[in-house]
Design an enzyme around this catalytic site. Structure first.
Site, PDB file in Angstrom:
ATOM      1  N   ASN A  99       1.166  -1.336  -0.009  1.00 17.72           N
ATOM      2  CA  ASN A  99      -0.576   0.031  -0.124  1.00 17.72           C
ATOM      3  C   ASN A  99       0.679   0.935  -0.282  1.00 17.72           C
ATOM      4  O   ASN A  99       1.853   1.558   0.742  1.00 17.72           O
ATOM      5  CB  ASN A  99      -1.082   0.304   1.121  1.00 17.72           C
ATOM      6  N   HIS A 132     -13.706  -4.452  11.967  1.00 13.68           N
ATOM      7  CA  HIS A 132     -13.178  -2.631  11.894  1.00 13.68           C
ATOM      8  C   HIS A 132     -14.321  -1.774  12.343  1.00 13.68           C
ATOM      9  O   HIS A 132     -14.943  -1.942  11.420  1.00 13.68           O
ATOM     10  CB  HIS A 132     -12.335  -2.293  11.960  1.00 13.68           C
ATOM     11  N   ARG A 192     -12.488  -4.672  16.537  1.00 12.03           N
ATOM     12  CA  ARG A 192     -10.829  -3.512  16.616  1.00 12.03           C
ATOM     13  C   ARG A 192     -12.485  -3.090  16.112  1.00 12.03           C
ATOM     14  O   ARG A 192     -13.183  -2.316  15.733  1.00 12.03           O
ATOM     15  CB  ARG A 192     -10.460  -3.708  15.937  1.00 12.03           C
ATOM     16  N   TYR A 243      -6.193   8.176  13.964  1.00 11.40           N
ATOM     17  CA  TYR A 243      -5.914   6.827  13.120  1.00 11.40           C
ATOM     18  C   TYR A 243      -6.779   5.173  13.004  1.00 11.40           C
ATOM     19  O   TYR A 243      -7.330   4.977  14.788  1.00 11.40           O
ATOM     20  CB  TYR A 243      -4.712   5.981  13.376  1.00 11.40           C
ATOM     21  N   ASP A 252      -5.692  -0.902  18.522  1.00 11.04           N
ATOM     22  CA  ASP A 252      -4.299  -0.734  17.164  1.00 11.04           C
ATOM     23  C   ASP A 252      -3.758   0.804  17.761  1.00 11.04           C
ATOM     24  O   ASP A 252      -4.852   2.137  17.738  1.00 11.04           O
ATOM     25  CB  ASP A 252      -4.825  -0.909  15.482  1.00 11.04           C
ATOM     26  N   HIS A 298      -1.296   1.012  16.780  1.00  6.48           N
ATOM     27  CA  HIS A 298      -0.509   2.009  15.408  1.00  6.48           C
ATOM     28  C   HIS A 298       0.869   2.661  15.284  1.00  6.48           C
ATOM     29  O   HIS A 298       1.101   3.524  14.452  1.00  6.48           O
ATOM     30  CB  HIS A 298      -1.368   2.628  14.805  1.00  6.48           C
ATOM     31  N   GLU A 344      -2.744  -3.953  19.438  1.00  6.25           N
ATOM     32  CA  GLU A 344      -2.016  -3.854  18.780  1.00  6.25           C
ATOM     33  C   GLU A 344      -0.978  -2.857  18.639  1.00  6.25           C
ATOM     34  O   GLU A 344      -1.305  -1.387  18.920  1.00  6.25           O
ATOM     35  CB  GLU A 344      -2.701  -4.127  17.734  1.00  6.25           C
ATOM     36  N   GLU A 380       1.904  -6.808  12.031  1.00  3.90           N
ATOM     37  CA  GLU A 380       1.913  -6.298   9.970  1.00  3.90           C
ATOM     38  C   GLU A 380       2.574  -6.088   9.111  1.00  3.90           C
ATOM     39  O   GLU A 380       3.041  -6.660   8.093  1.00  3.90           O
ATOM     40  CB  GLU A 380      -0.112  -5.693   9.979  1.00  3.90           C
ATOM     41  N   ARG A 410       1.772 -11.021  13.899  1.00  5.92           N
ATOM     42  CA  ARG A 410      -0.282 -10.639  12.558  1.00  5.92           C
ATOM     43  C   ARG A 410       1.240 -10.691  11.886  1.00  5.92           C
ATOM     44  O   ARG A 410       0.748 -10.141  10.608  1.00  5.92           O
ATOM     45  CB  ARG A 410       0.041  -9.002  13.279  1.00  5.92           C
ATOM     46  N   HIS A 438      -2.946  -9.685   9.467  1.00 10.15           N
ATOM     47  CA  HIS A 438      -3.548  -8.844   9.318  1.00 10.15           C
ATOM     48  C   HIS A 438      -3.881  -9.281   7.693  1.00 10.15           C
ATOM     49  O   HIS A 438      -3.959 -10.197   6.816  1.00 10.15           O
ATOM     50  CB  HIS A 438      -1.925  -7.558   8.518  1.00 10.15           C
ATOM     51  N   ASP A 457      -5.754  -3.508   2.271  1.00  7.16           N
ATOM     52  CA  ASP A 457      -5.052  -3.070   0.956  1.00  7.16           C
ATOM     53  C   ASP A 457      -4.339  -4.583   0.769  1.00  7.16           C
ATOM     54  O   ASP A 457      -3.677  -4.533  -0.182  1.00  7.16           O
ATOM     55  CB  ASP A 457      -4.297  -2.183   1.707  1.00  7.16           C
ATOM     56  N   GLU A 503      -8.075 -11.188  10.668  1.00  3.63           N
ATOM     57  CA  GLU A 503      -8.531  -9.305   9.984  1.00  3.63           C
ATOM     58  C   GLU A 503      -9.931 -10.045   8.934  1.00  3.63           C
ATOM     59  O   GLU A 503      -8.729 -10.347   7.762  1.00  3.63           O
ATOM     60  CB  GLU A 503      -7.458  -8.499  10.227  1.00  3.63           C
ATOM     61  N   TRP A 531       3.171   7.177  11.355  1.00  2.00           N
ATOM     62  CA  TRP A 531       1.514   7.367  11.653  1.00  2.00           C
ATOM     63  C   TRP A 531       1.101   6.008  11.532  1.00  2.00           C
ATOM     64  O   TRP A 531       1.279   4.541  11.571  1.00  2.00           O
ATOM     65  CB  TRP A 531       0.972   7.510  10.056  1.00  2.00           C
TER      66      TRP A 531
HETATM   67  C1  CS2 Z   1      -3.614  -1.321   9.790  1.00  2.00           C
HETATM   68  C2  CS2 Z   1      -3.718  -1.142   8.821  1.00  2.00           C
HETATM   69  O1  CS2 Z   1      -6.062  -2.970   9.884  1.00  2.00           O
HETATM   70  C3  CS2 Z   1      -4.873  -2.621  10.793  1.00  2.00           C
HETATM   71  O2  CS2 Z   1      -4.912  -3.492  11.491  1.00  2.00           O
HETATM   72  O3  CS2 Z   1      -2.928  -1.380  10.864  1.00  2.00           O
HETATM   73  O4  CS2 Z   1      -5.299  -1.300   7.845  1.00  2.00           O
HETATM   74  C4  CS2 Z   1      -3.047  -0.703   8.411  1.00  2.00           C
HETATM   75  O5  CS2 Z   1      -3.030   1.204   8.948  1.00  2.00           O
HETATM   76  C5  CS2 Z   1      -3.021  -0.712   6.635  1.00  2.00           C
HETATM   77  O6  CS2 Z   1      -2.140  -1.604   6.298  1.00  2.00           O
HETATM   78  C6  CS2 Z   1      -1.866   0.150   5.982  1.00  2.00           C
HETATM   79  O7  CS2 Z   1      -2.166   0.618   4.355  1.00  2.00           O
HETATM   80 MG    MG Z   2      -2.769  -2.885  12.574  1.00  2.00          MG
END
Ligand code: CS2
Ligand code: MG
Length: 426
Positions: free
Chosen positions: A61, A146, A171, A183, A234, A236, A260, A286, A307, A336, A340, A363, A426
């Site tokens: 991604n 999500h 989540r 996020y 998450d 992140h 996470e 991930e 992950r 994960h 994407d 996920e 990010w």
């Molecule tokens: C996120 C992802 O799903 C998750 O756990 O961390 O959606 C992540 O933000 C994206 O894969 C980034 O492209």
């Molecule tokens: Mg994640």
């Protein structure tokens, strides 16, 4: 959506009476297909002299074209003439032969080749991949969705909608007062797509506000839905190790299934500090692309879920190694499964999830309907679980005519700065 659903006249290609693996399956073509049905996907298609073909996901991604170039310039020429049956030898060639080992681009290119070759092997034998791995350890795979909202109330309602859809694991991510875009707070109900512009969108982050706010979300969720739902969150990569320890501790009363990516995991030692302060289960990986990214985390039991994914960590061949290594220390899988990662990865992951003895959870962020049209598949969602397909191989195909209607769109992931302007994670 199954292939039959998308096209009831779809030919049931039964390869088993045609090919087998008693003779070489010579690779005659290896082509990269870029398509963007709502978001960019990169797919590798490997064809053989016996007519059987396989496909693999190579999507990274925000950096898709780097993998396209790596495949077209440095990998596909190597594959022509090779025996597609030799999955392991091909993996070793592409990993050791790169000299400059590891990294997200290299390992995604290897993953695409690996998954396409496993797909070919399954079709040649007329067997779904879970049979080639050793058979099913479970008939269905628990997934989590999500739920998100701009504030706690919206997020609580979104979690309720996922419970109504049958999810047992959800989540939850919410906006943070004073921050414009925290996020994980998407636009719309089901399809959260972070890569939102051709150049990175700048966002502002404030961990102190976040740490004060998140426990209120999970307190409200437990007050509303009780102890039953498995709740995930998450971080992140946003916290320092000590901040991560503080969050883990503050969430202990709410019995999370996992917390996470609490801190950037290049520093695997950071998790020793976090582990000393909290019993909240930790998930990470991930962004990992080989076993070397998580070896210490696993063998020191610093995490509870790994992950790493099929597309991100070198394909089924390498992810299986990571999972076996993790099983020695009681670490479970938690692949994960964001939008994407293409349906090819989801389809393959579900075969892996059906087999892997130390399964944790999968996920599942739903793809858009146009994505499902481009990638017909035979896996399906059922009341909080996914049912893997039974078609030979991974059971996912690509409709190249349809794919051609969705040209590549330059997109990058956002970046984050702290309130004082410091570039952050990010
Ligand atoms: C996120 C992802 O799903 C998750 O756990 O961390 O959606 C992540 O933000 C994206 O894969 C980034 O492209
Ligand atoms: Mg994640």
């Amino acid at each position: 959506m199954s292939a039959a659903d998308s096209d009831p006249n779809a030919p049931e290609t039964d390869w088993s009476d045609r090919i087998g693996v008693s003779r070489p399956l010579v690779i005659t073509a290896a082509r990269v297909i870029v398509t963007s049905p709502g978001r960019n996907f990169v797919t590798l298609k490997i064809e053989t002299d016996q007519g059987v073909y396989g496909i693999g996901d190579a999507t990274l991604n925000g950096r898709e074209l780097s993998v396209v170039a790596y495949l077209n310039e440095h990998i596909c020429p190597l594959l022509i003439g090779r025996d597609a049956r030799r999955i392991e030898d091909t993996w070793q060639l592409l990993y050791r032969g790169a000299y400059w080992r590891r990294g997200p681009v290299t390992m995604r290119a290897i993953a695409a080749v690996d998954v396409a070759l496993w797909d070919i092997k399954g079709k040649a034998l007329g067997a779904p991949l879970h049979e080639l791995l050793g058979g099913k350890s479970r008939d269905r795979v628990m997934v989590y969705g999500h739920a998100n909202g701009s504030d706690i109330g919206e997020t609580v309602d979104a979690v309720g909608r996922y419970i109504d859809l049958g999810y047992q694991a959800i989540r939850a991510q919410t906006g943070v007062p004073g921050l414009v875009n925290a996020y994980g707070v998407g636009r719309g109900e089901l399809h959260y797509e972070p890569a939102d512009a051709s150049l990175p969108t700048e966002t502002v982050w404030d961990t102190r506000r976040y740490l004060a706010h998140v426990p209120k979300l999970f307190e409200r969720l437990r007050d509303t839905y009780g102890p039953e739902p498995r709740l995930l969150h998450d971080g992140h990569h946003r916290m320092t190790p000590l901040e991560a320890a503080q969050l883990g501790k503050s969430l202990e009363p709410f019995d999370l299934f996992w917390l996470e990516d609490v801190t950037p995991a290049e520093n695997q030692e950071a998790f020793r500090l976090i582990r000393q302060h909290t019993t909240t289960p930790l998930a990470v990986g991930e962004v990992f692309n080989t076993i070397w990214d998580c070896k210490d985390l696993i063998q020191e039991q610093l995490i509870d879920y790994i992950r790493a994914t099929i597309v991100g960590a070198g394909g089924l061949t390498h992810l299986r190694r990571i999972a076996d290594f993790a099983s020695v220390w009681g670490v479970r899988t938690g692949c994960h499964g964001a939008t994407d990662l293409s349906p090819v990865t989801m389809g393959t992951a579900l075969h892996f999830d059906a087999w892997v003895p130390n399964f944790g959870i999968q996920e599942y962020m739903r793809h858009t309907p146009e994505t499902d049209e481009v990638f017909p598949h035979d896996y399906r969602f059922e009341a909080g679980f996914m049912i893997p397909g039974e078609r030979p191989g991974h059971g996912v195909d690509i409709d190249e005519t349809l794919a051609a209607r969705f040209p590549y769109v330059p997109r990058q992931l956002p970046v984050a700065r702290l309130t004082d302007g410091t570039m952050w994670n990010w």
